[in-house]
Design a protein around this motif. Structure first.
Motif, short mmCIF file in Angstrom:
data_model
loop_
_atom_site.label_atom_id
_atom_site.label_comp_id
_atom_site.label_asym_id
_atom_site.label_seq_id
_atom_site.Cartn_x
_atom_site.Cartn_y
_atom_site.Cartn_z
N GLN A 126 -3.69 16.15 -26.45
CA GLN A 126 -2.49 16.12 -25.61
C GLN A 126 -2.39 14.76 -24.92
O GLN A 126 -3.23 14.41 -24.09
CB GLN A 126 -2.56 17.25 -24.56
N LYS A 128 -0.42 12.54 -22.33
CA LYS A 128 0.48 12.70 -21.19
C LYS A 128 0.84 11.32 -20.64
O LYS A 128 -0.01 10.43 -20.57
CB LYS A 128 -0.18 13.52 -20.09
N GLU A 159 8.20 12.16 -16.92
CA GLU A 159 6.94 12.63 -17.47
C GLU A 159 7.16 13.29 -18.84
O GLU A 159 8.21 13.86 -19.10
CB GLU A 159 6.28 13.62 -16.51
N THR A 161 4.77 15.08 -22.46
CA THR A 161 3.52 15.48 -23.12
C THR A 161 3.80 15.62 -24.60
O THR A 161 4.82 16.22 -25.00
CB THR A 161 2.99 16.82 -22.57
N PRO A 194 -1.58 11.55 -16.20
CA PRO A 194 -0.56 10.93 -17.06
C PRO A 194 -0.65 9.41 -17.01
O PRO A 194 -0.89 8.82 -15.94
CB PRO A 194 0.77 11.45 -16.49
#
Length: 447
Positions: A126, A128, A159, A161, A194
């Motif tokens: 993942q 971010k 933001e 992902t 992130p």
């Protein structure tokens, strides 16, 4: 009175200093830090080295990836810890601020062999990030993993992902913004937080071509070419494609040092061009250009060289000295002759008192084997004597016609001809004397 005042001032100063030292000692009390080092897959990393800036101590992670140590903590100042691989203690992999939040924390560090393993397995993670431009979030930007079809969008806070892997680049595209290309390693540095990505508007500022101070790669061009060689695998690709040369790439160094708008100015081969462009896209930030002391955008071009590795040349072998062949004569000279054999054999030994020529003429009648000392043979070989048949008659130079005429006119003869004429009668007389028989003794009558 004066002395009493000085004593009171000194006592007050001493008391104040003691109180300040006591307060500072309370503030700089020791704190226990427990830092666990894992890779992206969650496996513990053993052997990772931690150094605190300003201190010479080293702490190494154990089998569980745990590093435990004590460090003095100050409310007004927090020290920094750097992490290193045991194979390279000069290049820091990651930094950590030693504050209260870092007393019990987990960090992610991937070794080069881990990245190779993840690439081969096709493993994903993942990724971010948060997009900002001038401190403001960038919403509705498209984030895609090139070559996979996976994509996502940023929310109103900028933001996002996305499911990323270890082999493909991540591209960020936003309206009226320059495209941004990121490597998976940038997200792996901080997998729990992130990654902040700075976007730049298209045509926001003037792009300079020549400025007072041109942009520079951190560490200079030598460090840049080392990065290109390591990231683009230039030697391996040149050997695989059997092509050599340089790919010229142009890009813009922004005010913050980031790289935007990379393009190929002069290509070499499709595979080499792609490898060079990918390495430039994920290049670390440069030191920005400056004009009149102000950071400006600047267009810059760099060559990405591809050269096959040179074969290692073997060490030169010294030539062997030619072996001297021994002839029959040399072997005869080298071998010693027993003295006892000279009494029983017909072999003769020439001495300085006995000439070699007489030895040869006398011994040929009885025996055909001669042994001559090495010194005399070497002397004869060095100065060979010519036989009468091999002697070459030296003729005098032919005189000029006028000289020969006047010499004939005055009856002048050459010295050689005169000696020859004098010698010939003597030789003839000697020959005649040898041929004439000796006169018989006179006969006397006996009475």
């Amino acid at each position: 009175m004066k002395h009493l005042i000085y004593i009171l001032i000194g006592f007050t100063f001493f008391q104040t200093t003691a109180l300040s030292l006591k307060a500072s000692s309370l503030e700089e009390k020791k704190q226990l830090f427990r830092i666990t080092v894992l890779n992206t897959g969650g496996d513990p990393q053993q052997g990772i080295i931690l150094r605190v800036v300003g201190y010479s101590n080293e702490y190494v992670s154990d089998e569980q990836g745990l590093i435990e140590f004590e460090q003095s903590a100050d409310k007004n100042y927090a020290r920094t810890a750097n992490f290193y691989l045991p194979t390279d203690k000069n290049k820091s992999l990651k930094s950590l601020r030693l504050d209260e939040a870092a007393q019990d924390t987990i960090i992610r560090i991937d070794r080069p062999e881990d990245l190779v393993k993840f690439k081969q397995s096709g493993r994903t993670f993942q990724a971010k990030g948060i997009l900002k431009e001038g401190g403001r979030p960038v919403p509705h930007a498209e984030i895609s993993v090139q070559g996979t079809g996976r994509h996502s969008f940023s929310d109103k806070n900028g933001e996002f992902t996305i499911e990323a892997d270890y082999s493909h680049l991540i591209m960020v595209r936003a309206e009226s913004m320059e495209n941004k290309y990121l490597d998976s390693e940038a997200f792996l540095q901080q997998p729990d937080r992130p990654l902040e990505i700075r976007m730049v508007k298209k045509g926001a500022d003037r792009v300079y071509h020549v400025v007072e101070k041109m942009p520079e790669y951190p560490g200079g061009m030598k460090a840049f070419f080392n990065y290109i060689k390591r990231k683009a695998h230039t030697s391996e690709l040149a050997e695989k494609t059997q092509k050599e040369g340089a790919v010229m790439i142009q890009f813009v160094v922004e005010k913050d040092g980031s790289i935007t708008s990379p393009s190929i100015v002069r290509g070499l081969d499709a595979r080499l061009d792609t490898a060079a462009l990918d390495a430039i896209m994920v290049m670390p930030d440069w030191i920005p250009a400056q004009d009149h002391g102000i950071s400006v955008r600047c267009k810059y071009s760099v060559p990405v060289p591809f050269k096959r590795p040179q074969p290692v040349k073997p060490a030169p072998v010294a030539p062997k000295a030619p072996q001297q062949s021994t002839s029959v004569k040399d072997s005869m000279l080298v071998q010693p002759i027993p003295t006892d054999s000279l009494k029983q054999d017909t072999m003769l030994l020439a001495t300085p008192k006995t000439p070699v020529d007489s030895l040869l003429t006398d011994s040929l009648k009885k025996d055909t084997t001669l042994v001559v000392p090495a010194d005399s043979l070497l002397l004869k070989q060095a100065t060979p004597s010519k036989t009468p048949s091999e002697a070459v008659e030296v003729k005098p130079k032919k005189r000029n016609f006028l000289v020969r005429f006047f010499r004939w006119l005055f009856g002048i003869k050459d010295k050689e001809t005169t000696e020859k004429e004098e010698k010939e009668p003597k030789e003839a007389q000697e020959v005649q004397e040898t041929l004439e028989p000796e006169p018989a003794p006179p006969i006397t009558e006996e009475k």
